[in-house]
Each structure stands twice: as C-alpha cells, then as structure tokens.
Design a protein around this motif. Sequence first.
Motif, PDB file in Angstrom:
ATOM      1  N   GLU A   1       0.832  -1.209   0.000  1.00 36.66           N
ATOM      2  CA  GLU A   1       0.000   0.000   0.000  1.00 36.66           C
ATOM      3  C   GLU A   1       0.866   1.258   0.000  1.00 36.66           C
ATOM      4  O   GLU A   1       0.623   2.203  -0.768  1.00 36.66           O
ATOM      5  CB  GLU A   1      -0.929   0.005   1.214  1.00 36.66           C
ATOM      6  CG  GLU A   1      -1.820   1.232   1.282  1.00 36.66           C
ATOM      7  CD  GLU A   1      -2.671   1.274   2.537  1.00 36.66           C
ATOM      8  OE1 GLU A   1      -3.238   2.359   2.827  1.00 36.66           O
ATOM      9  OE2 GLU A   1      -2.778   0.254   3.242  1.00 36.66           O
ATOM     10  N   CYS A   2       1.885   1.288   0.846  1.00 35.24           N
ATOM     11  CA  CYS A   2       2.781   2.450   0.918  1.00 35.24           C
ATOM     12  C   CYS A   2       3.495   2.687  -0.413  1.00 35.24           C
ATOM     13  O   CYS A   2       3.583   3.828  -0.891  1.00 35.24           O
ATOM     14  CB  CYS A   2       3.820   2.249   2.014  1.00 35.24           C
ATOM     15  SG  CYS A   2       3.202   2.455   3.687  1.00 35.24           S
TER      16      CYS A   2
ATOM     17  N   ASP B   1       1.032   4.016  -2.998  1.00 34.05           N
ATOM     18  CA  ASP B   1       0.682   5.413  -2.704  1.00 34.05           C
ATOM     19  C   ASP B   1       1.784   6.365  -3.160  1.00 34.05           C
ATOM     20  O   ASP B   1       1.517   7.400  -3.784  1.00 34.05           O
ATOM     21  CB  ASP B   1       0.457   5.595  -1.195  1.00 34.05           C
ATOM     22  CG  ASP B   1      -0.882   5.051  -0.729  1.00 34.05           C
ATOM     23  OD1 ASP B   1      -1.743   4.758  -1.586  1.00 34.05           O
ATOM     24  OD2 ASP B   1      -1.069   4.913   0.494  1.00 34.05           O
TER      25      ASP B   1
ATOM     26  N   ILE C   1      -8.125   1.118  -2.881  1.00 33.38           N
ATOM     27  CA  ILE C   1      -7.038   2.100  -2.829  1.00 33.38           C
ATOM     28  C   ILE C   1      -6.539   2.409  -4.240  1.00 33.38           C
ATOM     29  O   ILE C   1      -6.360   3.575  -4.613  1.00 33.38           O
ATOM     30  CB  ILE C   1      -5.883   1.566  -1.955  1.00 33.38           C
ATOM     31  CG1 ILE C   1      -6.296   1.574  -0.486  1.00 33.38           C
ATOM     32  CG2 ILE C   1      -4.621   2.416  -2.151  1.00 33.38           C
ATOM     33  CD1 ILE C   1      -5.320   0.882   0.438  1.00 33.38           C
TER      34      ILE C   1
ATOM     35  N   HIS D   1      -6.875   5.978  -6.624  1.00 35.89           N
ATOM     36  CA  HIS D   1      -5.734   6.647  -7.260  1.00 35.89           C
ATOM     37  C   HIS D   1      -5.991   6.848  -8.756  1.00 35.89           C
ATOM     38  O   HIS D   1      -5.738   7.934  -9.297  1.00 35.89           O
ATOM     39  CB  HIS D   1      -4.462   5.810  -7.072  1.00 35.89           C
ATOM     40  CG  HIS D   1      -3.803   5.988  -5.751  1.00 35.89           C
ATOM     41  ND1 HIS D   1      -3.409   7.222  -5.274  1.00 35.89           N
ATOM     42  CD2 HIS D   1      -3.455   5.080  -4.789  1.00 35.89           C
ATOM     43  CE1 HIS D   1      -2.850   7.085  -4.083  1.00 35.89           C
ATOM     44  NE2 HIS D   1      -2.860   5.801  -3.772  1.00 35.89           N
TER      45      HIS D   1
END
Length: 266
Positions: free
Chosen positions: A169-170, A173, A216, A220
């Motif tokens: 996830e990081c 992102d 997520i 984006h």
Amino acid sequence: EIDSQIINLLKEKYSLEFGKEYLIKRYVDDFFIFTLDKRIQKIVLICLSDSLSKFNLHFNSLKTEYLSRPFITNKSKVIHSIKLILNNFFKKFLNEENINIIKPLLIRDKWKLIRSFIQDIQSECKQNNISYDEVSGYIISTINRRIVKIISNEFLDVEDEKNYLDSLECLIDISFFFFKLSPSSNSCYKISTSIILCIKFIEKNINSRLTYLSKIIYDHIYQYLLYNEEDCFNNVENYFSIEAINLILVSTELGKDFMLPEEMII
C-alpha cells in the motif's frame, strides 16, 4: 556545413584530428565538445565560435557548462542523493538480506512513513533546484523493482500478511504521488505493472484484503483521470493520452466492483 568547416579548420591550422584529440557532437542547436585537455578545449571553442559567427549564430554563455571527468551533472548528483534516501526509506520496513526476495517488516504508522519520505525528496529537489520531472521516473522504477521482489515470496506466514499489505500500500501510494506530479508513459507502464503484480499477489495470498487494496488503487486511478482530465482527454474526438489508456486498462484488473464510471471513459 558548419561541422565540416570546424573540422577542416582545426586540422589545417592546429593539426588537431577529429575523433582522436577532440570530438564534437551536436543535437539540434546544442553542441557537446569533448577534448583531451583544456588547451585543445580552448582552441576548439574559438574555432567553433568563429565558424558559427559566419552564419550569424552565437554561443549562449549562460547555457555553456564546463565539466571534467568523471562527468557528474547536478541531476546525477541529485539522483545519487535520491538513491540514498530511497535505500534509507526501504530499510525502515523491508528486510533485504536476501537479494532475490524481500520480506516486509512491521509498519507502525503508514502515513508518517510516507510523509517523511516525500518531505525528504522535496527537500533534496528544492536544495538542488531540480524539478520532480527529473526524479519521479527514477523513484517509480526503483519502487517497481522492490515490488517485484516482495511478491516473489511464495511462502507467506499468516502473521506476516499485514506487513505485506501495508508495504505494498505504501509503495503504491508513493508511486502514484510522484506519477501525478510528473506523468510519463514509462512511469505509467511501471505503475501498471506494479498494480497487476500486487493484485494477483494479494488475490492469491491474502484474498480477504483484496477489496481493500483494489479500492485504494481504484481511488488513485479515478483521481488521476478526474484531476488530470485536460491532459488525459483531449478535445479531439476519441483521443486519450497513452497514460490514461494504460490506467483505464489496468483498472479492469480490479474486478467488476471497481469499474470506472462510463461517462469518464466514453
């Protein structure tokens, strides 16, 4: 014609051999001069300047830059610094003892970790007067390589599932953060590859969290297409930027629950 005049002049007047004692490369109106020493450099510059003046062309002293070997430009120095920042960032949550497989570690605060990294990059770019365009592609490519190694692990312990999900996830992102600042077809390809790899990995190993990660990624993609609409969708009928097309295509990997709005892509 200019090139021939310079080469002939340097050979006849100074006995300098092209390709042996000096080399001149030209791209449109930019000249790149390589010489064995500063004496030859000075002679070549004088002859080049004289030859250009005959065509009413002149050097722009503000754009003239002198470099000595090894050739280290401001950008290359910044990239080196960015590499160190990336490595320090990865050490905070990735175990890279195995060169082929990376094992994620516990992340206590994802937002704090991401914010700290972005601030470090911003500070480095500002100090060196470098735009994000100069470093975004490198950052995204480096992250893509880490993702490839993370998902290469075929043996996933239950207690490590959260670490894997948080790390991916990081990285996603951050990739989108820099892509939105400086979109390019190559960076988009890297991000699209990362998305597909992450989705397939989570689907296989942590299926219960697939919806979470898909949401997520969907957000984006949606935000990029929405806020970069002028760049993605030209006024010309049926025209889409290559970046928009790639993201629309990769969004189909998220499943039917995360289909982009019809009005956004038609």
